[in-house]
Design a protein around this motif. Structure first.
Motif, PDB file in Angstrom:
ATOM      1  N   TYR A 233       0.923  -1.213   0.047  1.00 59.34           N
ATOM      2  CA  TYR A 233       0.055   0.076  -0.055  1.00 59.34           C
ATOM      3  C   TYR A 233       1.011   1.199  -0.098  1.00 59.34           C
ATOM      4  CZ  TYR A 233      -3.288  -3.445   1.793  1.00 59.34           C
ATOM      5  OH  TYR A 233      -4.355  -4.538   1.860  1.00 59.34           O
ATOM      6  N   THR A 234       0.347   2.457  -0.348  1.00 59.42           N
ATOM      7  CA  THR A 234       1.201   3.704  -0.349  1.00 59.42           C
ATOM      8  C   THR A 234       0.493   4.686   0.377  1.00 59.42           C
ATOM      9  OG1 THR A 234       2.099   3.075  -2.600  1.00 59.42           O
ATOM     10  CG2 THR A 234       2.290   5.237  -1.909  1.00 59.42           C
ATOM     11  N   VAL A 235       1.329   5.307   1.298  1.00 63.51           N
ATOM     12  CA  VAL A 235       0.661   6.688   1.983  1.00 63.51           C
ATOM     13  C   VAL A 235       1.468   7.966   1.938  1.00 63.51           C
ATOM     14  CG1 VAL A 235       1.755   5.907   4.046  1.00 63.51           C
ATOM     15  CG2 VAL A 235      -0.446   7.380   4.103  1.00 63.51           C
ATOM     16  N   ASN A 236       0.970   8.959   1.888  1.00 61.91           N
ATOM     17  CA  ASN A 236       1.695  10.083   1.682  1.00 61.91           C
ATOM     18  C   ASN A 236       2.074  10.601   3.161  1.00 61.91           C
ATOM     19  OD1 ASN A 236       2.345  13.020   1.202  1.00 61.91           O
ATOM     20  ND2 ASN A 236       3.113  12.103  -0.776  1.00 61.91           N
TER      21      ASN A 236
ATOM     22  N   VAL B 176       6.101  12.811   1.143  1.00 61.51           N
ATOM     23  CA  VAL B 176       6.714  11.772   0.673  1.00 61.51           C
ATOM     24  C   VAL B 176       5.917  10.469   0.798  1.00 61.51           C
ATOM     25  CG1 VAL B 176       8.564   9.836   1.436  1.00 61.51           C
ATOM     26  CG2 VAL B 176       8.953  12.737   1.982  1.00 61.51           C
ATOM     27  N   ASP B 177       5.943   9.564  -0.285  1.00 62.25           N
ATOM     28  CA  ASP B 177       5.332   8.567  -0.317  1.00 62.25           C
ATOM     29  C   ASP B 177       5.915   7.463   0.373  1.00 62.25           C
ATOM     30  OD1 ASP B 177       3.726   8.719  -3.688  1.00 62.25           O
ATOM     31  OD2 ASP B 177       3.097   9.579  -1.623  1.00 62.25           O
ATOM     32  N   TRP B 178       5.400   6.672   1.228  1.00 61.77           N
ATOM     33  CA  TRP B 178       5.915   5.515   1.847  1.00 61.77           C
ATOM     34  C   TRP B 178       5.007   4.325   1.518  1.00 61.77           C
ATOM     35  CZ3 TRP B 178      10.243   6.029   4.745  1.00 61.77           C
ATOM     36  CH2 TRP B 178      10.478   7.342   5.054  1.00 61.77           C
ATOM     37  N   GLN B 179       5.690   3.259   1.279  1.00 61.06           N
ATOM     38  CA  GLN B 179       5.078   2.035   0.925  1.00 61.06           C
ATOM     39  C   GLN B 179       5.160   1.079   1.972  1.00 61.06           C
ATOM     40  OE1 GLN B 179       6.859   0.873  -2.976  1.00 61.06           O
ATOM     41  NE2 GLN B 179       5.206   1.783  -4.003  1.00 61.06           N
TER      42      GLN B 179
END
Ligand SMILES: N[C@H](CCC[C@H](N)C(=O)O)C(=O)O
Length: 275
Positions: free
Chosen positions: A140-143, A147-150
């Protein structure tokens, strides 16, 4: 006066209370004070040992984070619970069946002084983590702050997000952990792991725990990291997880099977506290 035992599993520390042989009435404020490292005893979590609700288990135990919130799973705590009931003579067997809010688990006190825990079957569907997502994904990806964190997400009786990083020593555990722990993606908040894979059977991990902050070790976090790594193809069972407080060993044979956790559990001191 409340009788308690201070215990730790790789530096993740607990106040363990026998609520079978003493009456325990601790509201959220009392739990927070008990966990406070200046005004109370100080610990990451509080464990209450209670009588079983059925004859299919030996005990029930409840888990409270330092912020006073009740949760359903604690891997290091489960090992300390097992050591506690055995040392206190509350049971004369080395195999212990226990029920928590997450369900039933079996624990084994092993000859070498370690404790092995069957932590239950991991859950991956977003609704079971829980996580707000349209479907299950391996990543999943969250900003966060541009910054995008997977991350991978799994429940091992409690919610975990696991971010793979190149170097855990450089990971922004406090800054990103604080934001993600209470991010709207996680309706029940979440434990946030930062994992550095070293080889197929070995990884380093730091965990920003829900309701507590970064701890020296997180047993359920180590299970979550191993499960996420195995599903993402970067790890294979068995897995050694090195946390700041020491090493835990995880075994998992894949979806639909229980995850197993092995590690130490140490009694530090006994005490009594006015509540
Ligand atoms: N902070 C966790 C509970 C304690 C987990 C950790 N201490 C462990 O060893 O698994 C949660 O809110 O789900």
């Amino acid at each position: 006066m409340l009788r308690f035992t201070k215990m730790q599993g790789l530096g993740n520390d607990f106040v363990v209370i026998d609520a079978i042989h003493q009456t325990v009435n601790l509201d959220e404020a009392a739990l927070r004070r008990l966990a406070d490292r200046h005004y109370g005893i100080g610990c990451d979590q509080i464990l209450l040992v209670e009588p079983p609700a059925s004859d299919e288990v030996d005990f029930r135990y409840r888990i409270f984070n330092a912020d006073g919130g009740e949760v359903s799973q604690c891997g290091n705590g489960a090992r300390c619970f097992a050591r506690f009931v055995r040392e206190k003579g509350l049971i004369d067997r080395d195999e212990i069946r226990v029920e928590t809010a997450a369900g039933r688990m079996v624990l084994w006190l092993e000859a070498g002084g370690e404790v092995r825990v069957e932590m239950g079957v991991p859950r991956h569907a977003p609704a079971e983590v829980p996580l707000l997502a349209d479907r299950e994904r391996s990543v999943y990806t969250v900003n966060v702050e541009g910054v995008d964190w997977q991350f991978g997400a799994v429940s091992v009786g409690n919610p975990h997000a696991v971010i793979t990083v190149a170097d855990v020593d450089e990971a922004p555990v406090a800054r990103v952990g604080t934001v993600l722990e209470r991010h709207e993606l996680f309706p029940e908040r979440a434990n946030i792991g930062f994992m550095q894979v070293l080889d197929l059977h070995h990884a380093r991990l730091r965990v920003y725990e829900r309701g507590t902050g970064e701890t020296l070790a997180c047993g359920s976090g180590a299970c979550a990291a191993a499960v996420v790594g195995i599903l993402q193809g970067t790890l294979e069972s068995p897995v050694r997880i090195d946390l700041p407080g020491g090493t835990l060993r995880i075994g998992w044979q894949g979806r639909g099977t229980p995850v197993y956790l092995s590690g130490p559990a140490v009694t530090v001191f006994e005490g009594r506290m006015a509540t």
